[in-house]
Design a protein around this motif. Structure first.
Motif, PDB file in Angstrom:
ATOM      1  N   GLY A   1      10.552 -13.149  48.575  1.00 28.50           N
ATOM      2  CA  GLY A   1      11.193 -14.125  47.698  1.00 28.50           C
ATOM      3  C   GLY A   1      12.673 -14.277  48.004  1.00 28.50           C
ATOM      4  N   GLN A   2      13.342 -13.147  48.254  1.00 27.83           N
ATOM      5  CA  GLN A   2      14.772 -13.199  48.569  1.00 27.83           C
ATOM      6  C   GLN A   2      15.048 -13.979  49.850  1.00 27.83           C
ATOM      7  OE1 GLN A   2      17.247  -9.604  48.096  1.00 27.83           O
ATOM      8  NE2 GLN A   2      15.465  -8.630  47.170  1.00 27.83           N
ATOM      9  N   ARG A   3      14.159 -13.861  50.810  1.00 26.09           N
ATOM     10  CA  ARG A   3      14.352 -14.584  52.078  1.00 26.09           C
ATOM     11  C   ARG A   3      14.493 -16.087  51.848  1.00 26.09           C
ATOM     12  NH1 ARG A   3      12.535 -12.750  57.716  1.00 26.09           N
ATOM     13  NH2 ARG A   3      12.385 -10.477  57.597  1.00 26.09           N
ATOM     14  N   ASN A   4      13.831 -16.597  50.819  1.00 25.72           N
ATOM     15  CA  ASN A   4      13.887 -18.034  50.551  1.00 25.72           C
ATOM     16  C   ASN A   4      15.268 -18.495  50.088  1.00 25.72           C
ATOM     17  OD1 ASN A   4      11.136 -18.383  51.159  1.00 25.72           O
ATOM     18  ND2 ASN A   4      10.532 -17.814  49.072  1.00 25.72           N
ATOM     19  N   TYR A   5      16.073 -17.551  49.561  1.00 23.52           N
ATOM     20  CA  TYR A   5      17.395 -17.910  49.030  1.00 23.52           C
ATOM     21  C   TYR A   5      18.535 -17.193  49.754  1.00 23.52           C
ATOM     22  CZ  TYR A   5      14.817 -20.104  45.263  1.00 23.52           C
ATOM     23  OH  TYR A   5      13.972 -20.925  44.552  1.00 23.52           O
ATOM     24  N   ASN A   6      18.177 -16.319  50.659  1.00 22.50           N
ATOM     25  CA  ASN A   6      19.169 -15.495  51.347  1.00 22.50           C
ATOM     26  C   ASN A   6      20.144 -16.329  52.178  1.00 22.50           C
ATOM     27  OD1 ASN A   6      20.315 -12.988  52.138  1.00 22.50           O
ATOM     28  ND2 ASN A   6      19.134 -13.023  54.037  1.00 22.50           N
ATOM     29  N   LEU A   7      19.636 -17.365  52.847  1.00 21.00           N
ATOM     30  CA  LEU A   7      20.513 -18.200  53.670  1.00 21.00           C
ATOM     31  C   LEU A   7      21.575 -18.895  52.822  1.00 21.00           C
ATOM     32  CD1 LEU A   7      18.067 -19.852  56.243  1.00 21.00           C
ATOM     33  CD2 LEU A   7      19.721 -18.025  56.643  1.00 21.00           C
ATOM     34  N   SER A   8      21.194 -19.344  51.634  1.00 20.36           N
ATOM     35  CA  SER A   8      22.167 -19.992  50.743  1.00 20.36           C
ATOM     36  C   SER A   8      23.301 -19.040  50.394  1.00 20.36           C
ATOM     37  CB  SER A   8      21.484 -20.462  49.457  1.00 20.36           C
ATOM     38  OG  SER A   8      20.734 -21.623  49.680  1.00 20.36           O
ATOM     39  N   ALA A   9      22.947 -17.793  50.117  1.00 21.49           N
ATOM     40  CA  ALA A   9      23.961 -16.800  49.750  1.00 21.49           C
ATOM     41  C   ALA A   9      24.891 -16.514  50.923  1.00 21.49           C
ATOM     42  CB  ALA A   9      23.282 -15.517  49.282  1.00 21.49           C
ATOM     43  N   ILE A  10      24.326 -16.369  52.117  1.00 21.10           N
ATOM     44  CA  ILE A  10      25.147 -16.057  53.292  1.00 21.10           C
ATOM     45  C   ILE A  10      26.021 -17.241  53.676  1.00 21.10           C
ATOM     46  CG2 ILE A  10      25.076 -15.501  55.749  1.00 21.10           C
ATOM     47  CD1 ILE A  10      22.512 -13.902  55.163  1.00 21.10           C
ATOM     48  N   TYR A  11      25.451 -18.444  53.676  1.00 25.97           N
ATOM     49  CA  TYR A  11      26.227 -19.619  54.061  1.00 25.97           C
ATOM     50  C   TYR A  11      27.330 -19.933  53.049  1.00 25.97           C
ATOM     51  CZ  TYR A  11      23.915 -21.168  58.305  1.00 25.97           C
ATOM     52  OH  TYR A  11      23.486 -21.264  59.607  1.00 25.97           O
TER      53      TYR A  11
ATOM     54  N   PRO B   1      18.067 -24.736  53.220  1.00 20.39           N
ATOM     55  CA  PRO B   1      17.083 -25.693  52.682  1.00 20.39           C
ATOM     56  C   PRO B   1      17.756 -26.774  51.845  1.00 20.39           C
ATOM     57  CG  PRO B   1      16.286 -23.441  52.445  1.00 20.39           C
ATOM     58  CD  PRO B   1      17.694 -23.339  52.931  1.00 20.39           C
ATOM     59  N   LYS B   2      17.368 -28.025  52.068  1.00 19.31           N
ATOM     60  CA  LYS B   2      18.023 -29.164  51.403  1.00 19.31           C
ATOM     61  C   LYS B   2      17.954 -29.057  49.883  1.00 19.31           C
ATOM     62  CE  LYS B   2      18.978 -31.416  55.249  1.00 19.31           C
ATOM     63  NZ  LYS B   2      18.583 -30.347  56.195  1.00 19.31           N
ATOM     64  N   ALA B   3      16.870 -28.479  49.375  1.00 21.30           N
ATOM     65  CA  ALA B   3      16.722 -28.355  47.922  1.00 21.30           C
ATOM     66  C   ALA B   3      17.776 -27.431  47.319  1.00 21.30           C
ATOM     67  CB  ALA B   3      15.324 -27.837  47.584  1.00 21.30           C
ATOM     68  N   GLN B   4      18.418 -26.615  48.161  1.00 22.74           N
ATOM     69  CA  GLN B   4      19.422 -25.670  47.673  1.00 22.74           C
ATOM     70  C   GLN B   4      20.849 -26.136  47.966  1.00 22.74           C
ATOM     71  OE1 GLN B   4      18.401 -21.653  49.033  1.00 22.74           O
ATOM     72  NE2 GLN B   4      16.229 -22.142  48.844  1.00 22.74           N
ATOM     73  N   HIS B   5      21.005 -27.361  48.469  1.00 24.75           N
ATOM     74  CA  HIS B   5      22.338 -27.891  48.733  1.00 24.75           C
ATOM     75  C   HIS B   5      23.056 -28.231  47.430  1.00 24.75           C
ATOM     76  CE1 HIS B   5      21.700 -29.368  53.156  1.00 24.75           C
ATOM     77  NE2 HIS B   5      21.445 -28.087  52.987  1.00 24.75           N
ATOM     78  N   ALA B   6      24.357 -28.045  47.428  1.00 28.77           N
ATOM     79  CA  ALA B   6      25.169 -28.498  46.299  1.00 28.77           C
ATOM     80  C   ALA B   6      25.195 -30.027  46.284  1.00 28.77           C
ATOM     81  CB  ALA B   6      26.584 -27.945  46.419  1.00 28.77           C
TER      82      ALA B   6
END
Length: 743
Positions: free
Chosen positions: A359-369, A442-447
Motif C-alpha cells: 500500500g505504501q508503494r502506491n503513495y511513496n513516490l508522492s512523498a519522495i517527490y 501518479p496523476k491522481a496524486q498531483h496537486a
C-alpha cells in the motif's frame, strides 16, 4: 548496539575474549562509579565524554558546530580561526545547550504491559502503553530533579525507563580552526582514508551545591563520578575497541518487503533526482566562478546523500540481503504455521507487513517527490520557510511584537539565502524536476496547481518556471525585504512561488500523508508480532534492539579492510596523508600554515612516534547517527579517540549490519591533544587530563611547570596523590598532597 545494563548477562564473556580487561560493573553500575558516568548525551543529538575531574568534555567539532558558530562574530570569527580559553573566565556560555548524564536505566516492561494480551485491541493497547509510560517517567523525574522517559525496544515488545540529570550550563572551552575540524568537508564525508580533526572541547558547570543550574558566574565545574583516562600508547591492529554513546535510529528488523521498497523504489528515485540536480548545478558552476562559490556548499551537501543512497543500494545488493530476508521469512512462516497457537498469534504477521508496504508503494513516490523535487529548488525551499508567517497572518489578530520578532528572523535568513542563490540555475532545476514529477507521480496524486501547467502554460515547464521566477517577490532580496516591511496575507498567498509550495504541501497533507499513516498504523502491530515471533523462534540467539537514541555500547577491534579487489586500507592515517591532500584553492582542503610547518619539521612533541603523527583510525564497531562524539575506548577503559563517521562501503548500517565492511572512522586522541597543546598552545587543558601509558600514569607526560600557559590554579593527579599548582605571572607555588594509605 547493546544496552549497558545487560552487558554482564549477554556480552561480557565475549568482550573479554576480544581483549576487554574491565569487569561488567566497571562498565555499568548504578551504585558506584563506572564508564557510563563519563558519557553524556550532548545537546540531545550527539555524544560527549568527560576527560577530567573538572567537567572537561570532548565531542565532535560538527556536534559543537552551532555553539561555535553562535559565539562567532565578523570581528572574532572563532568558527574559522579557532578559539581556546586560557582561563575559566574566558569560556563561552551557550544558551539552549545541555548535556544529559545517565543516572539509571530500568526494565519496566512488566509495568507497561501488565494485563495487555494479544487480544487487546490495538487502539486500547496504544493508549495504555502511552499512559503507563508517561506515569513511570513522571514518577522518576522526582518533582523536576531528573529528566525521565520510557522507550520501547524490539518494536514495542519491551520497555525501558531512562533517568538522567540534565545540566544546562555548558561552556565552550576550545575549538580548532574550521580547516582542521571540518577538513575534507562533504567531499571526504563517509570516505576513508580520512584526516579530519573532528573535535571540540566544552566544560559542564553545576551550582556550588552540586546540582544542575542555569548559567551563573557562581557556578563551579561539574565533578563527574568518572572521567576517561587518555591512552598515550599507539594502538595496533587487533586491539579491543569499545564505542559508548547514543546511536540515533536503526530499522534492522525490517522485513524484506520494506527493504525492497527502499532498494527498488525509494533509493533509485532519490538517486535519479539528485543526479539531475547535480548535473544542472555543475553546468552553472563550470560556467561562472562566482556561481561556483555560491553553489559549492549546497552542491557538496546534495552530493553527500547522493553517495549515501548509492552506497546503501550497492551494499544491500552485494550482501544479497533481500535473498537472505526471503529465506529467513520463509523459515519463519513455516515455523509459525507448524503450531496452531503460533499460527493464531504470528501466522498473519508477514502477510500484514507485506500488505502495508504494498500500500505504501502506491503513495511513496508522492512523498519522495515532494521533498526531493517540489521543495528541492533553492527558491521553493526558501518559500516553504515562510509557512510560519503565513499561518500567523491567516490566524488573524496578529501580536505585533511576535510578528516583528518573526520578521527580524526572516531578514537574517534572507541574508544567508540570497548570498548563495543563483536564480538562473535554480529556474532550470525547477523546470526539470517538475517535468520528472509530472511524469513519475501518479496523476491522481498531483496537486491542483499542476492544472496551471496544462491550461495556462500548455505543458511547457520552462515557461511555467520562467513565470514563477520572474514574478515571485521571494526571488529578489530587495522585494522580499520590502514585503517584510509590511507583510500581508494576500500578498504572500498570491505569490507564485509560495502559492506553488503551499499547494504541494496541502495536497500532501490532505491526500498522501493520511494514506501513509493508515498503512503505517497496521505495520506497527505486524512488526511487533514478527519480532516477537523471531525471538521465540530462536530462543538461544542473543538479539540486540534497534538504536533509539538511548545509551548503547558496541565492541570490536581496530581493523583495516579491503573495499575492492586489489585495494587494501590500512587501519590508520598520518599527517603525511593530510599534507598530500592540501589544496589552498579548495576551502575543504586548506591546511593551516602552522600545522604544515610543524609537519615539515616533524615537530610533533610527545604525541608523535617514530617520526609520525597519527590523525585517524578505524575500528569495526557498529555505529550510526547520534554516535558522533562517542569515545572509542580500549580494553583498559582508556580513551583512544572519538568516533565521527562511518564508511561509504557500509552505508547499509541503518537497515542491516555489514560485519565485513562496517567501520567506525575515528580521530586519534593523540592528534586531538597535539592540536590542543602543540598547535594551539592550550597545554593547560591537557594537564587537566589523566594521561596513561598502557594503564600506568606517566609523569613524563606532564610538561615543565613554567611551560604551562595559565594564570590561576591547576591540579594534577599522580599515583601517589595530588599536585596543586598556583601560578601568577612568573611566580609559581606548588603543593603536593599525599594519598592516605588504608590501614
Amino acid at each position: 548496539m547493546w544496552l549497558p545494563l545487560l552487558v554482564k548477562r549477554l556480552n561480557h564473556v565475549d568482550m573479554q575474549k576480544q581483549g576487554l580487561q574491565l569487569t561488567a560493573e566497571e562498565i555499568y553500575n548504578v551504585n558506584n562509579a563506572s564508564l557510563k558516568d563519563a558519557i553524556v548525551q550532548f545537546g540531545g543529538f550527539c555524544t560527549g565524554e568527560f576527560v577530567s575531574k573538572e567537567g572537561l568534555l570532548l565531542t565532535n567539532h560538527h556536534c559543537g558546530y552551532d555553539a561555535i558558530a553562535s559565539n562567532s562574530t565578523p570581528q572574532d570569527d572563532i568558527l574559522k580561526n579557532g578559539f581556546w580559553a586560557m582561563t575559566r573566565e574566558q569560556e563561552k556560555k551557550n544558551d539552549g545547550l545541555f548535556v544529559d548524564i545517565l543516572v539509571r536505566m530500568e526494565d519496566v516492561s512488566g509495568q507497561v504491559l501488565q494485563g495487555i494480551t494479544p487480544q487487546t485491541p490495538e487502539q486500547e493497547r496504544t493508549k495504555l502503553v502511552a499512559e503507563r509510560s508517561k506515569a513511570l517517567a513522571d514518577a522518576a523525574k522526582n518533582n523536576g530533579q531528573y529528566v525521565g522517559y520510557v522507550r520501547d525496544f524490539f518494536n514495542g515488545n519491551e520497555f525501558y525507563l531512562f533517568v538522567y540529570e540534565r545540566f544546562t550550563d555548558v561552556r565552550l572551552v576550545g575549538t580548532p580552526q574550521e580547516s582542521i575540524g571540518k577538513f575534507g568537508g562533504d567531499t571526504d564525508n563517509w570516505m576513508w582514508p580520512r584526516h579530519t580533526g573532528d573535535f571540540s572541547v566544552f566544560r559542564v558547570y553545576m551550582s556550588p551545591d552540586g546540582k544542575p543550574a542555569t548559567y551563573s558566574e557562581k557556578n563551579v565545574p561539574y565533578r563527574p563520578k568518572h572521567h576517561l583516562p587518555i591512552s598515550m600508547s599507539n594502538l595496533k591492529e587487533g586491539d579491543f575497541a569499545m564505542v559508548f554513546g547514543f546511536p540515533g535510529r536503526t530499522t534492522r528488523f525490517m522485513a524484506g518487503s520494506g527493504l525492497g521498497m527502499a532498494v527498488e523504489q525509494s533509493n533509485p528515485v532519490r538517486i535519479k533526482l539528485r543526479e539531475r540536480r547535480l548535473a544542472l548545478m555543475k553546468e552553472a558552476m563550470d560556467a561562472s566562478p562566482a556561481d561556483r562559490l555560491k553553489l559549492a556548499s549546497n552542491y557538496a551537501s546534495i552530493s553527500n546523500y547522493y553517495k549515501y543512497f548509492i552506497g546503501q543500494n550497492e551494499g544491500i545488493k552485494r550482501m544479497k540481503t533481500l535473498d537472505k530476508k526471503a529465506t529467513e521469512e520463509k523459515a519463519f512462516q513455516a515455523w509459525a504455521d507448524a503450531n496452531a497457537t503460533r499460527k493464531g498469534l504470528y501466522g498473519s504477521a508477514l502477510a500484514d507487513i507485506n500488505a502495508s508496504y504494498a500500500g505504501q508503494r502506491n503513495y511513496n513516490l508522492s512523498a519522495i517527490y515532494r521533498s526531493e523535487a517540489a521543495l528541492a529548488p533553492q527558491l521553493m525551499a526558501h518559500a516553504f520557510q515562510y509557512t510560519p508567517l503565513y499561518n500567523m497572518l491567516k490566524a488573524g489578530n496578529v501580536d505585533k511584537a511576535k510578528l516583528q520578532q518573526l520578521v527580524e528572523g526572516y531578514k537574517e535568513m534572507n541574508k544567508e539565502f540570497y548570498a548563495s542563490y543563483v536564480p538562473s540555475s535554480d529556474q532550470k532545476i525547477f523546470a526539470e524536476l517538475m517535468k520528472m514529477y509530472y511524469q513519475d507521480v501518479p496523476k491522481a496524486q498531483h496537486a491542483d496547481i499542476f492544472k496551471d501547467l496544462t491550461t495556462t502554460y500548455k505543458g511547457d515547464f520552462k515557461k511555467w518556471a520562467a513565470d514563477i521566477y520572474s514574478k515571485s517577490l521571494l526571488a529578489s532580496e530587495a522585494k522580499a525585504n520590502a514585503f517584510l516591511a509590511n507583510p500581508t496575507l494576500k500578498t504572500l498567498e498570491t505569490d507564485p512561488a509560495f502559492k506553488f509550495v503551499r499547494a504541494v504541501q496541502t495536497n500532501y497533507q490532505d491526500n498522501v500523508l493520511p494514506k501513509l499513516n493508515e498503512y503505517n498504523a497496521a505495520l506497527g502491530k505486524a512488526n511487533r508480532l514478527y519480532v516477537a515471533g523471531l525471538r521465540e523462534m530462536h530462543p538461544d540467539k542473543v538479539f540486540y534492539p534497534d538504536a533509539n537514541s538511548t545509551l548503547r555500547l558496541s565492541y570490536g577491534t581496530v581493523k583495516g579492510y579491503e573495499p575492492r579487489d586489489g585495494v587494501e586500507y590500512k587501519y590508520y592515517t598520518t599527517m603525511d596523508g593530510l599534507a598530500e591532500k592540501e589544496d589552498p584553492t579548495n576551502p575543504e582542503f586548506i591546511v593551516p600554515a602552522k600545522l604544515m610547518e610543524l609537519h615539515r619539521k616533524k615537530d610533533y612533541g610527545r604525541y608523535g612516534e617514530n617520526g609520525q603523527l597519527r590523525v585517524g583510525f578505524i575500528t569495526n564497531n557498529d555505529i550510526t547517527g547520534g554516535n558522533s562524539g562517542s569515545p572509542v575506548i580500549n580494553g583498559r577503559g582508556e580513551l583512544m579517540g572519538l568516533a565521527f563517521d562511518g564508511n561509504w562501503e557500509a552505508m547499509t548500517g541503518d537497515l542491516v549490519f555489514d560485519p565485513e565492511y562496517k567501520r567506525s572512522i575515528n580521530v586519534d586522541i593523540k592528534y586531538v591533544l597535539f592540536v590542543i597543546d602543540k598547535l594551539s598552545g592550550a597545554g593547560h587543558l591537557v594537564n587537566e587530563m589523566t594521561l596513561v601509558d598502557k594503564g600506568n600514569p606517566n609523569t613524563v607526560f606532564n610538561p615543565a611547570i613554567n611551560d604551562v600557559k595559565m594564570n590561576g590554579k591547576v591540579e594534577i593527579e599522580t599515583p601517589e596523590g595530588q599536585i596543586k599548582i598556583k601560578k601568577k605571572k612568573n611566580e609559581t607555588k606548588i603543593k603536593k598532597e599525599t594519598k592516605k594509605q588504608k590501614s
